[in-house]
Design a protein around this motif. Structure first.
Motif, PDB file in Angstrom:
ATOM      1  N   MET A   1      66.452  10.438 -10.103  1.00  0.00           N
ATOM      2  CA  MET A   1      65.525  10.876 -11.141  1.00  0.00           C
ATOM      3  C   MET A   1      66.216  11.796 -12.139  1.00  0.00           C
ATOM      4  N   THR A   2      67.100  12.666 -11.665  1.00  0.00           N
ATOM      5  CA  THR A   2      67.744  13.619 -12.565  1.00  0.00           C
ATOM      6  C   THR A   2      68.662  12.927 -13.561  1.00  0.00           C
ATOM      7  N   ALA A   3      69.255  11.773 -13.201  1.00  0.00           N
ATOM      8  CA  ALA A   3      70.081  11.042 -14.168  1.00  0.00           C
ATOM      9  C   ALA A   3      69.225  10.608 -15.355  1.00  0.00           C
ATOM     10  N   VAL A   4      67.986  10.180 -15.077  1.00  0.00           N
ATOM     11  CA  VAL A   4      67.068   9.806 -16.149  1.00  0.00           C
ATOM     12  C   VAL A   4      66.731  11.033 -16.993  1.00  0.00           C
ATOM     13  N   GLU A   5      66.511  12.165 -16.328  1.00  0.00           N
ATOM     14  CA  GLU A   5      66.196  13.396 -17.053  1.00  0.00           C
ATOM     15  C   GLU A   5      67.360  13.829 -17.940  1.00  0.00           C
ATOM     16  N   ARG A   6      68.590  13.664 -17.459  1.00  0.00           N
ATOM     17  CA  ARG A   6      69.754  14.003 -18.292  1.00  0.00           C
ATOM     18  C   ARG A   6      69.812  13.113 -19.528  1.00  0.00           C
ATOM     19  N   ALA A   7      69.504  11.841 -19.344  1.00  0.00           N
ATOM     20  CA  ALA A   7      69.496  10.926 -20.486  1.00  0.00           C
ATOM     21  C   ALA A   7      68.413  11.322 -21.496  1.00  0.00           C
ATOM     22  N   VAL A   8      67.245  11.722 -20.987  1.00  0.00           N
ATOM     23  CA  VAL A   8      66.160  12.152 -21.872  1.00  0.00           C
ATOM     24  C   VAL A   8      66.571  13.407 -22.636  1.00  0.00           C
ATOM     25  N   ARG A   9      67.196  14.374 -21.931  1.00  0.00           N
ATOM     26  CA  ARG A   9      67.652  15.596 -22.604  1.00  0.00           C
ATOM     27  C   ARG A   9      68.689  15.273 -23.672  1.00  0.00           C
ATOM     28  N   THR A  10      69.607  14.361 -23.357  1.00  0.00           N
ATOM     29  CA  THR A  10      70.648  13.996 -24.321  1.00  0.00           C
ATOM     30  C   THR A  10      70.041  13.307 -25.541  1.00  0.00           C
ATOM     31  N   ASP A  11      69.105  12.390 -25.307  1.00  0.00           N
ATOM     32  CA  ASP A  11      68.457  11.698 -26.432  1.00  0.00           C
ATOM     33  C   ASP A  11      67.707  12.689 -27.313  1.00  0.00           C
ATOM     34  N   ALA A  12      67.031  13.660 -26.673  1.00  0.00           N
ATOM     35  CA  ALA A  12      66.287  14.654 -27.451  1.00  0.00           C
ATOM     36  C   ALA A  12      67.237  15.518 -28.271  1.00  0.00           C
ATOM     37  N   ALA A  13      68.372  15.893 -27.670  1.00  0.00           N
ATOM     38  CA  ALA A  13      69.356  16.692 -28.398  1.00  0.00           C
ATOM     39  C   ALA A  13      69.953  15.893 -29.549  1.00  0.00           C
ATOM     40  N   ASP A  14      70.241  14.616 -29.303  1.00  0.00           N
ATOM     41  CA  ASP A  14      70.770  13.761 -30.376  1.00  0.00           C
ATOM     42  C   ASP A  14      69.787  13.687 -31.537  1.00  0.00           C
ATOM     43  N   ALA A  15      68.504  13.508 -31.208  1.00  0.00           N
ATOM     44  CA  ALA A  15      67.494  13.406 -32.265  1.00  0.00           C
ATOM     45  C   ALA A  15      67.417  14.704 -33.065  1.00  0.00           C
ATOM     46  N   LEU A  16      67.512  15.834 -32.376  1.00  0.00           N
ATOM     47  CA  LEU A  16      67.471  17.133 -33.051  1.00  0.00           C
ATOM     48  C   LEU A  16      68.666  17.294 -33.987  1.00  0.00           C
ATOM     49  N   CYS A  17      69.850  16.907 -33.504  1.00  0.00           N
ATOM     50  CA  CYS A  17      71.070  17.039 -34.321  1.00  0.00           C
ATOM     51  C   CYS A  17      71.046  16.069 -35.502  1.00  0.00           C
ATOM     52  N   GLN A  18      70.565  14.868 -35.264  1.00  0.00           N
ATOM     53  CA  GLN A  18      70.497  13.883 -36.350  1.00  0.00           C
ATOM     54  C   GLN A  18      69.512  14.328 -37.426  1.00  0.00           C
ATOM     55  N   LYS A  19      68.404  14.926 -36.992  1.00  0.00           N
ATOM     56  CA  LYS A  19      67.430  15.445 -37.955  1.00  0.00           C
ATOM     57  C   LYS A  19      68.034  16.571 -38.793  1.00  0.00           C
ATOM     58  N   ALA A  20      68.785  17.469 -38.121  1.00  0.00           N
ATOM     59  CA  ALA A  20      69.424  18.570 -38.850  1.00  0.00           C
ATOM     60  C   ALA A  20      70.455  18.039 -39.838  1.00  0.00           C
ATOM     61  N   TYR A  21      71.218  17.026 -39.432  1.00  0.00           N
ATOM     62  CA  TYR A  21      72.240  16.451 -40.325  1.00  0.00           C
ATOM     63  C   TYR A  21      71.575  15.768 -41.519  1.00  0.00           C
ATOM     64  N   ALA A  22      70.513  15.022 -41.245  1.00  0.00           N
ATOM     65  CA  ALA A  22      69.817  14.344 -42.341  1.00  0.00           C
ATOM     66  C   ALA A  22      69.149  15.351 -43.266  1.00  0.00           C
ATOM     67  N   GLY A  23      68.579  16.419 -42.689  1.00  0.00           N
ATOM     68  CA  GLY A  23      67.932  17.436 -43.499  1.00  0.00           C
ATOM     69  C   GLY A  23      68.903  18.175 -44.395  1.00  0.00           C
ATOM     70  N   ALA A  24      70.174  18.197 -43.994  1.00  0.00           N
ATOM     71  CA  ALA A  24      71.208  18.843 -44.817  1.00  0.00           C
ATOM     72  C   ALA A  24      71.842  17.864 -45.793  1.00  0.00           C
ATOM     73  N   ASP A  25      71.290  16.642 -45.866  1.00  0.00           N
ATOM     74  CA  ASP A  25      71.840  15.593 -46.730  1.00  0.00           C
ATOM     75  C   ASP A  25      73.301  15.316 -46.396  1.00  0.00           C
ATOM     76  N   GLY A  26      73.579  15.232 -45.095  1.00  0.00           N
ATOM     77  CA  GLY A  26      74.935  14.927 -44.660  1.00  0.00           C
ATOM     78  C   GLY A  26      75.362  13.550 -45.116  1.00  0.00           C
ATOM     79  N   PRO A  27      76.574  13.396 -45.620  1.00  0.00           N
ATOM     80  CA  PRO A  27      77.019  12.099 -46.156  1.00  0.00           C
ATOM     81  C   PRO A  27      77.245  11.076 -45.047  1.00  0.00           C
ATOM     82  N   ASP A  28      77.188   9.816 -45.416  1.00  0.00           N
ATOM     83  CA  ASP A  28      77.428   8.722 -44.475  1.00  0.00           C
ATOM     84  C   ASP A  28      78.896   8.363 -44.384  1.00  0.00           C
ATOM     85  N   CYS A  29      79.728   8.932 -45.275  1.00  0.00           N
ATOM     86  CA  CYS A  29      81.150   8.610 -45.293  1.00  0.00           C
ATOM     87  C   CYS A  29      81.950   9.896 -45.340  1.00  0.00           C
ATOM     88  N   GLY A  30      83.063   9.899 -44.569  1.00  0.00           N
ATOM     89  CA  GLY A  30      84.008  11.004 -44.634  1.00  0.00           C
ATOM     90  C   GLY A  30      83.661  12.201 -43.784  1.00  0.00           C
TER      91      GLY A  30
END
Length: 753
Positions: A1-30
């Motif tokens: 069960m904890t392996a699933v929980e780790r995956a959920v935590r990682t996905d949530a962290a990825d979503a948070l980081c992606q939102k922050a990058y998009a909110g900062a208008d991070g470029p798609d290149c370079g």
């Protein structure tokens, strides 16, 4: 069960980081936002940091972008470990620091330019493989340094899930070794252990409510519940088994790395070359394997022969070879043939090479075939914190220490077998030496030893604590002391074996258990017992004949200091008087100098005491001046050395009269928490009653001080029962902490081990 929980935590962290990058208008290149470390591997525990790097191509300005990415993450409350680097800077860090290099192998894309992340990963991996031969020795040195600093996960009283040998850091390093293509590690086995350790860490974070890698004693019950295990002991065994397995895989992998690095790059044979070593046994590179034509089903000794060859040559017993022998080898008969016993002795006497081979026998189940009794102590924690290993590993280390002593005994085979079995009785309610003796007899009989050797093995296991206990707590000048040993050890052969086993056992325990002082006491006692067995007479104690009395100054005392390997040895000469020992003890206590051990006795009208202390460079004149000040009353140590309040859970001190220990004096044994001033308080209590200390034997093991005093009336002999009881009560009152909230332990003598 904890392996699933780790995956959920990682996905949530990825979503948070992606939102922050998009909110900062991070470029798609370079520019790319990448995860490294545990986050890069998708192994986030409940309180893990997010390890992020904002990577860019050279010449791209990311200063403002970085701030716009980090601030939303900080505001969200996550723990952030962040940095900003260009791609060339990342590769420069990779080249300059092997720790960074191994960490970058786990880099994972989170947001931004995926091609930049791919270039980084591809370049890092290619360079890691290309430069593996020059970088792996550096990585090995770093790993060895960590082992020396932290210890092994399987044996630590407070295990560190990440940094200790066999922990999560090792699992990451093993993946880095596999990435070099130089060696192979059983991937499925490693991944299973790694994921289960991650499960343990997840539960630990939840219990502690914070990020931590260390399992404190109070966490074991919660870990057992969180993992669905029976109890705390089951949780300990589970964690220690995982650590031992990863440590074993690491040991094998590094041995194979060494073998690969020694082999010239051009020397890569298509098939392994076999060098026959013994019937059915061959060497392939740095490993012991079966020779072509080996017939395990016809050769019951083949497993022990292969193990002995590997250990004696300090080679790896190939795990597939051991596993095959478990499946296919003919079973040993009920009583082993002579060759089986001889090969077992070769294995046990092989020295350091035994350790890795023994681990392989354990991990493959081969040990169950030859020594099923081992299960009693497998991964069993020691009750005493002075032990640096679990009971099973301590037994192996004792064999390794005993292997260096076999030249001095007549029966090396008996010594190493007794070393292996000396703690086999641990884990039950009966005293382990009592419980272990019949088990050792059974094993020695099965191994095919003759009846006299079986008797010796049983005797050594039953009395393996005798010499150390008597030497450190009894007066060698008292005839009862020698009789306490000869009552159980009745031959010079048994005595020499017991002396060697005592030394090996202590050295395998810890550095504290075999100091130069303790070694001197044990060997002096053995010398005197040997004389009593051979000639019926007891020679004088070594200190009494080795110390020449100096001329005492007008002040009345003389102090000398000499360096020893673990501190200083201080000798004090003074006119014999009641209270002298208390004054000398006060000198060390006031200077906060820990006393490892001490002996005191009278030689004519002069009192002599010898102290081994844990401090170098002591000034003899300063010690002598302070002793004179205390003796004259110019310095009163009483207020500064009063007992401190008890710590939570601290055991109460015990004071026991030992009437069997001497017919010439009253023997008082004091056990208390090891702290500055205890010795002064005990001696002061006796001096206040006008009781003379004729001989004192002071020793410290772990957190406990064990002090034994041979006392007499100042102008008479042994104390009466009434006076002895009065002395015991006075000592107990003097050393007990105020308002003592201490833990009392059951038992007729109130002692602890």
């Amino acid at each position: 069960m904890t392996a699933v929980e780790r995956a959920v935590r990682t996905d949530a962290a990825d979503a948070l980081c992606q939102k922050a990058y998009a909110g900062a208008d991070g470029p798609d290149c370079g520019v790319a936002l990448v995860a490294v470390g545990g986050y890069g591997r998708g192994e986030l525990a409940p309180y893990s940091d997010l390890d992020l790097v904002l990577v860019s191509d050279e010449g791209v300005d990311t200063a403002e972008l970085a701030q716009q990415v980090w601030y939303p993450l900080w505001d969200s409350g996550v723990r952030l470990d962040h940095s900003v680097r260009t791609l060339p800077e990342m590769l420069e860090a990779f080249e300059g620091d092997v720790r960074v290099a191994s960490g970058l192998l786990d880099v994972r894309h989170v947001a931004g330019d995926p091609n930049l992340t791919l270039r980084l990963r591809t370049t890092v991996l290619a360079q890691w493989r290309r430069r593996a031969r020059e970088r792996l020795p550096e990585l090995k040195a770093m790993v060895d340094g960590r082992y020396r600093l932290v210890g092994e996960l399987a044996h630590l009283s407070v295990p560190d899930l990440k940094e200790s040998a066999g922990g999560l850091r090792d699992a990451t390093v093993l993946n880095a070794l596999t990435a070099t293509w130089l060696v192979d590690v059983p991937a499925s086995d490693l991944e299973r252990c790694r994921r289960q350790l991650l499960d343990v860490r997840d539960v630990l974070h939840t219990l502690a409510g914070r990020a931590t890698e260390r399992i404190a004693p109070e966490h074991w019950a919660g870990i057992a519940e969180g993992l669905g295990l029976d109890d705390e002991l089951a949780a300990q065994r589970h964690v220690r088994e995982l650590g031992r397995r990863i440590r074993h895989l690491s040991r094998l992998a590094w041995r194979r790395v060494d073998d690969a690095l020694r082999r010239p790059t051009s020397n890569r044979p298509r098939r392994p070359e076999l060098e026959p070593l013994a019937p059915g046994v061959a060497r392939s590179g740095g490993e012991i394997v079966l020779d072509r034509g080996a017939r395990p089903e016809k050769d019951p000794v083949l497993l022990l022969r292969a193990a002995a060859e590997a250990a004696s040559r300090d080679l790896v017993l190939a795990p597939p070879t051991a596993a095959r022998l478990v499946r296919e080898a003919a079973p040993l008969p009920e009583v082993w043939p002579a060759e089986a016993r001889q090969q077992m002795v070769r294995l046990l006497a092989a020295g350091p090479g035994m350790l890795g081979v023994w681990e392989t026998l354990e991990e493959t189940g081969a040990l169950d075939l030859v020594l099923p009794e081992w299960e009693r102590i497998r991964l069993l924690p020691h009750a005493s914190v002075i032990h640096r290993f679990t009971v099973d590993r301590h037994a192996v280390e004792t064999c390794i220490e005993a292997s260096g002593l076999i030249r001095g005994v007549s029966r090396p085979d008996v010594l190493v077998v007794a070393a292996l079995l000396h703690d086999i009785g641990k884990g039950g309610l009966t005293a382990h030496s009592v419980a272990g003796a019949p088990i050792a007899r059974t094993v020695a009989t099965r191994m095919g030893f003759d009846p006299a050797a079986v008797d010796l093995v049983e005797l050594l296991v039953r009395w393996h604590l005798l010499l150390a206990r008597v030497a450190t707590t009894r007066d060698p000048d008292d005839p009862a002391t020698i009789e306490a040993v000869t009552a159980h050890v009745d031959s010079p052969e048994a005595l020499e074996l017991l002396t060697a086993l005592t030394e090996a056992d202590a050295k395998a325990t810890s550095a504290q258990a075999w100091t130069s002082w303790r070694a001197g006491l044990v060997h002096d006692l053995a010398r005197r017992v040997a004389a009593a067995l051979e000639y019926g007479a007891v020679p004088p104690a070594i200190p009494a004949v080795d110390i020449e009395l100096p001329e005492l100054p007008v002040s009345g005392s003389k102090v000398t200091v000499e360096p020893v390997s673990d501190g200083s040895r201080v000798q004090v000469f003074a006119p014999d008087r009641v209270g002298l020992l208390a004054d000398v003890a006060a000198v060390f206590a006031l200077r906060r100098v820990p006393v490892h051990a001490a002996r005191a006795w009278a030689q004519g009208d002069t009192a002599i005491s010898v102290w081994d202390v844990a401090e170098e460079g002591l000034d003899a004149r300063a010690l002598n001046d302070q002793l004179d000040n205390i003796a004259s009353g110019r310095v009163d140590p009483a207020t500064r050395l009063a007992p401190r309040p008890a710590e939570a859970g601290e055991l109460a001190p015990t004071v026991v009269i030992r009437p069997e220990a001497s017919e010439q004096a009253t023997v008082i044994e004091v056990r208390a928490s090891d702290r500055i001033g205890v010795l002064h308080l005990v001696c002061g209590a006796l001096a206040d009653l006008d009781i003379s200390v004729r001989s004192a034997h002071v020793s410290t093991l772990g957190p406990q001080a064990v002090d034994v005093f041979y006392v007499q009336e100042a102008h008479a002999g042994a104390l009466s029962e009434t006076r002895a009881a009065e002395a015991a009560h006075a000592i107990r009152d003097r050393i007990s902490p105020p308002a003592a909230q201490v833990r009392r332990e059951a038992g007729p003598q109130g002692t602890r081990r």
